[in-house]
Design an enzyme around this catalytic site. Structure first.
Site, short mmCIF file in Angstrom:
data_model
loop_
_atom_site.label_atom_id
_atom_site.label_comp_id
_atom_site.label_asym_id
_atom_site.label_seq_id
_atom_site.Cartn_x
_atom_site.Cartn_y
_atom_site.Cartn_z
CB SER A 1 -0.93 0.01 1.22
OG SER A 1 -0.18 -0.10 2.42
CG ASP A 2 5.47 2.96 0.26
OD1 ASP A 2 5.10 4.12 -0.02
OD2 ASP A 2 6.64 2.68 0.60
#
Length: 380
Positions: free
Chosen positions: A312-313
């Protein structure tokens, strides 16, 4: 043994290694910094063979207090889940060194350092690069009598330093861990950083970088810069959730309390340091000096690598990690790439992530075994 040109000092809870003018730091732009002071912390003990040293490279807004409270601000250690007794980087087995980066605001020479006129350098301080930070760390490591590191590790800006380390000194790090980082700053990150810098410089209290002489701080501008960086460190869902919360509470107020230490950050972090460090990140492109081919930056090295990314970065997405891993493999390096499924965004490495911690521990244990280091605390 400490180099003759260097002297360890301690004041106000900050330990530094001061190099006199006979040991200048040569910068990438041809200028030099002398005298140079590097603030650092160590945890654990060096073994007899001096083969168990771990260098932790910190991110943009952290400092050298990786495993202990900051004595100046009272802020807790920023990576206690990873560094400490019984942790993946076990201070019963390794000596851990973490230095405040060149240009930082926690004791290392930078914009806040006093110049020959006994006034803060401010914008008189020369521009710096990630490579310059690494050269300063190298001087520290050499002065501490350590020829070769067992491990160099970092996340974000720290990951950039770690990659630069193994490129610049291919024989001086046995293993390298890159976490949530890239070998080149993305256009998205550059845009976010530039907005933050413009916020600082637009603050009337910035005073052209000379705020200290006027007894003020560009607190509002720096707070905006900090908030922009922290918002970008959330996951996409995290951003959307906060937007929705803001809509329900107050139409245009996006959770101004992003990061519970926001106010503390503004007080502890020098605004000019933020400008210098963020600009150094924006200029980072490791492959540029090697014909534009990143793999060339790692040729001739024998370092073992682990590259970690978080799903999710969106600041340093998994695609960035894969690019680094592919370049390392193309250069013949022993490399593992691991994408951790997480909903915590860029800052996932600072939070509880059992898969990350377990995989990191496995990599370190494997490298330690290959290095001939004990897998138990207290051995060598």
């Amino acid at each position: 043994m400490i180099h003759a040109a260097a002297k360890i000092q301690a004041a106000g809870g900050v330990r530094t290694l001061a190099f006199d003018a006979s040991a200048p730091l040569q910068l990438a732009n041809g200028e030099h910094v002398a005298p140079l002071t590097v603030a650092f912390e160590t945890y654990g003990a060096l073994n007899t063979d001096r083969t168990n040293a771990v260098l932790v490279c910190h991110a943009l807004t952290t400092d050298q207090f990786v495993a202990s409270p900051n004595p100046i601000t009272g802020r807790p250690a920023w990576w206690p889940r990873i560094v400490g007794p019984g942790r993946p980087i076990d201070t019963n087995r390794f000596i851990v060194i973490c230095a405040n980066v060149l240009g930082g605001s926690m004791g290392t020479t930078g914009p806040a350092t006093l110049g020959p006129d006994h006034q803060p350098n401010g914008l008189r301080f020369p521009p710096i690069t990630i490579a310059d930070m690494v050269r300063a760390q190298s001087m520290l490591i050499e002065a501490l009598g350590i020829e070769s590191l067992f491990l160099v590790i970092g996340a974000g800006m720290g990951g950039m330093q770690a990659l630069n380390w193994v490129s610049a000194y291919p024989k001086r790090a046995f293993a390298c861990v890159t976490v949530a980082a890239a070998a080149r700053q993305s256009a998205t990150n550059i845009a976010i950083s530039e907005l933050g810098r413009q916020a600082v410089m637009a603050d009337p209290d910035w005073r052209g970088g000379g705020y200290t002489a006027h007894g003020v701080r560009p607190s509002k501008g720096l707070a905006v810069a900090r908030m922009a960086a922290q918002v970008a460190s959330l996951s996409e869902q995290g951003v959307r959730s906060r937007i929705e919360d803001a809509r329900q509470r107050e139409r245009f107020k996006f959770d101004a309390d992003v990061g519970t230490h926001g106010a503390i950050f503004v007080e502890r972090f020098d605004a000019n340091s933020y400008l210098y460090l963020s600009r150094a990140m924006d200029g980072f492109d490791l492959g540029a000096d090697f014909g534009g081919r990143l793999a060339n930056a790692f040729q001739g090295g024998s370092t073992r690598h682990a590259v970690f990314s978080f799903s999710s970065d969106w600041r340093f997405p998994p695609a960035d990690g894969r690019t680094v891993a592919r370049a390392l493999i193309a250069a013949g390096a022993d490399t593992s790439f691991v994408e951790i499924d997480s909903e915590k965004g860029h800052d996932a490495y600072l939070h509880e992530e059992p898969e990350f911690e377990a995989t990191l521990t496995g990599f370190i244990d494997s490298a330690a075994s290959a290095r001939g280091l004990s897998l138990q605390g207290g051995g060598a």
